[in-house]
Scaffold this active site. Structure first.
Site, mmCIF file in Angstrom:
data_model
loop_
_atom_site.group_PDB
_atom_site.id
_atom_site.type_symbol
_atom_site.label_atom_id
_atom_site.label_comp_id
_atom_site.label_asym_id
_atom_site.label_seq_id
_atom_site.Cartn_x
_atom_site.Cartn_y
_atom_site.Cartn_z
ATOM 1 C CG ASN A 1 -1.922 1.092 1.218
ATOM 2 O OD1 ASN A 1 -2.916 0.986 0.508
ATOM 3 N ND2 ASN A 1 -1.658 2.176 1.943
ATOM 4 C CD GLU B 1 -2.568 2.575 -2.895
ATOM 5 O OE1 GLU B 1 -1.607 1.779 -2.690
ATOM 6 O OE2 GLU B 1 -3.591 2.593 -2.184
ATOM 7 C CG ASP C 1 -5.656 18.672 6.914
ATOM 8 O OD1 ASP C 1 -5.413 18.660 5.703
ATOM 9 O OD2 ASP C 1 -5.707 17.632 7.588
HETATM 10 MN MN MN Z 1 -4.501 1.729 -0.536
#
Ligand code: MN
Length: 432
Positions: free
Chosen positions: A143, A206, A254
């Site tokens: 990941n 990804e 953020d």
């Molecule tokens: Mn993922």
């Protein structure tokens, strides 16, 4: 070749680049320069005191720059690339090369990273473009996702784990009494960062989406200690462990320009640090709440909304997650309405595609979602609230919204499309 320095070189040729010659203070000083380059659409090069690495910011601070790296010129082509890259048939296996030929190890105390305190309320100095790659413990996959790192010392960072894939990997390992071994990549090509910002289902690595997005296979190398695949070109690669030790992380301003609250978050301990053997790459600095942050997070969601709405109504013309909503909470969608009720269908499709979406306005195709005053005009002249408003009470939204109750929020859809049977009364005269 997926290298950030190639993109910067192209930006130099196009005249996009602005370079600051003196060293900036890593506390607050870069922020105002990055904001200026955001407004101008320029790519900013600078260094901060205490680090020899050259920083770049604003690599994809405009939609045009993002489309250039994706090699597309139209929204539909850009969205199709994102949607297609989620399809397993378009995933490309990674081309493996030698780690030692691409990277050399540094003693970790020899490298001082340009972590930056962006806003006075921030709880520390941060690295904002760090891609964290980990093995999925239950599947034979990896990941990759972007996580902010708060600098503690040269070997330790606090890592913010939002409850998504890396968090669940960490939790699985933690319950089994293990640390989570990771590779941290900083200064990767923007398409690698974009891929790490898309949320494919758990188990999809990804980086295997990069080839479809960028048009050529991604070359990866395996880190020496943990064997984790990382891009062959980046500014810095670190191997480390997300430990079970927690530390106070935040506040951190953020995407909505507001401070995220302080939480207990895990400590990432760095074991080894690597830099390119040949030419140095740029260290990517993403301004929190800046254009680049919004595009990386928002653009894949725009693609998801486009894909969902185009399945639900005959023709969607333009989808924009707008800057005022941090490219996260607000969308404006223009459609070619062919049946009464298409506006409401588009509203439902948009909410289903992006759960953080809070307000959505649907307009006809003669109104440009990129022009807020046109959207307001459509609301002024085409909306009757008794008919056109959809309110969904107490639904799951974004925890970043301080008016939500821990993410539970009311949502509003506005159907600002004109009725089909009286359409001529709602059309502006064309000025030649
Ligand atoms: Mn993922």
């Amino acid at each position: 070749m997926y290298s950030l320095s190639n993109v910067v070189r192209q930006h130099v040729e196009k005249g996009y680049v602005y370079r600051i010659d003196r060293e900036l203070d890593p506390e607050l000083e870069p922020t105002k320069y990055i904001m200026k380059s955001d407004n101008a659409g320029t790519t900013l090069l600078f260094k901060v005191r205490g680090s020899t690495l050259e920083c770049v910011s604003g690599v994809i601070n405009t939609r045009e720059k993002l489309y250039e790296v994706l090699r597309v010129s139209r929204d539909e082509d850009a969205y199709s690339k994102v949607i297609n890259s989620l399809n397993s048939r378009s995933r490309q296996s990674l081309r493996e090369a030698s780690f030692r030929e691409n990277y050399r190890e540094l003693s970790s105390s020899a490298l001082s990273l340009p972590a930056i305190k962006f806003y006075s309320v921030d709880g520390g100095r941060y690295i904002t473009s760090s891609i964290v790659i980990a093995k999925t413990p239950d599947l034979d996959s990896y990941n990759a996702s972007i996580h902010r790192l708060m600098y503690l010392d040269n070997q330790r960072f606090a890592i913010r784990l939002v409850p998504r894939h890396l968090y669940s990997i960490y939790e699985t390992n933690r319950k089994a009494g293990r640390d989570t071994e990771v590779a941290v990549v900083i200064g990767a090509h923007p398409i690698v960062e974009l891929a790490a910002s898309i949320s494919p289902p758990y188990g999809v690595f990804e980086l295997e989406m990069v080839g479809n997005l960028g048009g050529e296979p991604l070359e990866v190398v395996r880190t020496p200690k943990y064997g984790i695949p990382v891009p062959a070109r980046a500014s810095v690669v670190m191997e480390g462990r997300i430990t079970r030790e927690l530390v106070r992380e935040g506040p951190f301003v953020d995407i909505l320009g507001l401070p995220d609250r302080v939480r207990d978050q895990p400590v990432l301990v760095v074991d080894s640090v690597y830099v390119p053997r040949e030419d140095p790459e740029y260290f990517h600095v993403i301004l929190p709440g800046g254009n680049e942050h919004m595009l990386l997070m928002g653009f894949p969601r725009e693609a998801a909304i486009w894909d969902s709405v185009r399945r639900a109504v005959p023709k969607v013309k333009k989808v924009r997650l707008t800057k005022g909503g941090g490219m996260w909470l607000h969308a404006v969608i223009s459609i070619k309405k062919v049946a009464e009720g298409d506006g409401k269908t588009a509203i439902m499709a948009a909410f289903a595609a992006h759960p953080s979406l809070k307000h959505v306005v649907v307009v006809d195709d003669d109104v440009d979602p990129d022009k807020p005053e046109e959207v307001e005009w459509a609301i002024a002249t085409r909306l009757q609230a008794g008919k056109g408003l959809v309110i969904i009470h107490h639904a799951r939204g974004s925890t970043l919204d301080p008016s939500s109750e821990d993410g539970l929020t009311d949502k509003v859809g506005i159907d600002a499309t004109a009725p089909l049977n009286r359409r001529e009364e709602f059309i502006r005269p064309i000025v030649e």
